[in-house]
Design a protein around this motif. Sequence first.
Motif, PDB file in Angstrom:
ATOM      1  N   ARG A 141       0.836  -1.213   0.000  1.00 39.17           N
ATOM      2  CA  ARG A 141       0.000   0.000   0.000  1.00 39.17           C
ATOM      3  C   ARG A 141       0.864   1.254   0.000  1.00 39.17           C
ATOM      4  NH1 ARG A 141      -3.328  -3.200   3.087  1.00 39.17           N
ATOM      5  NH2 ARG A 141      -2.531  -2.458   5.070  1.00 39.17           N
ATOM      6  N   GLU A 199       2.373   1.591  -3.464  1.00 39.80           N
ATOM      7  CA  GLU A 199       1.349   2.050  -4.406  1.00 39.80           C
ATOM      8  C   GLU A 199       1.092   3.542  -4.232  1.00 39.80           C
ATOM      9  OE1 GLU A 199      -1.954  -0.505  -3.574  1.00 39.80           O
ATOM     10  OE2 GLU A 199      -1.353  -1.962  -5.098  1.00 39.80           O
ATOM     11  N   HIS A 240       1.828   6.331  -6.994  1.00 39.11           N
ATOM     12  CA  HIS A 240       0.762   7.228  -7.423  1.00 39.11           C
ATOM     13  C   HIS A 240       1.181   8.681  -7.266  1.00 39.11           C
ATOM     14  CE1 HIS A 240      -3.089   9.422  -7.170  1.00 39.11           C
ATOM     15  NE2 HIS A 240      -3.451   8.554  -8.105  1.00 39.11           N
ATOM     16  N   LEU A 281       8.767  -0.504  -4.412  1.00 36.14           N
ATOM     17  CA  LEU A 281       7.758  -1.218  -5.183  1.00 36.14           C
ATOM     18  C   LEU A 281       8.366  -2.454  -5.843  1.00 36.14           C
ATOM     19  CD1 LEU A 281       4.898  -1.417  -6.307  1.00 36.14           C
ATOM     20  CD2 LEU A 281       5.598   0.094  -8.170  1.00 36.14           C
TER      21      LEU A 281
END
Length: 106
Positions: A6, A9, A13, A102
């Motif tokens: 999370r 991500e 983003h 990531l």
Amino acid sequence: WPQRLRFSEAHAHASLETVLNSNHGATETDLTKIEAILRPTFEAMPRNALGRLAPRSVRHMIHSYFASQHGLLIRGLEPHGMQLNMTGVHDADILLEKMPELADVL
């Protein structure tokens, strides 16, 4: 590891938002010049049923722009750059360099 995913991500983003909402120091005149250079090639490219360019066509257009205007050959944009038989995330150098968290999660 779900928390790390999370976080990664959210970081990805936020990074994409920064890139997409920024002109990275390019002036409106710079962007207009780039558009003028790319427009003839863009208009000549074949489109799919939705009127969109194929990824291969976009890579070709961008590769040609950077090669002709800046003398840069960018790895991954060359004609054979998009390989369908990628062996894993470790092949994506940009991902490893820019978002190592990531890449670790993946």
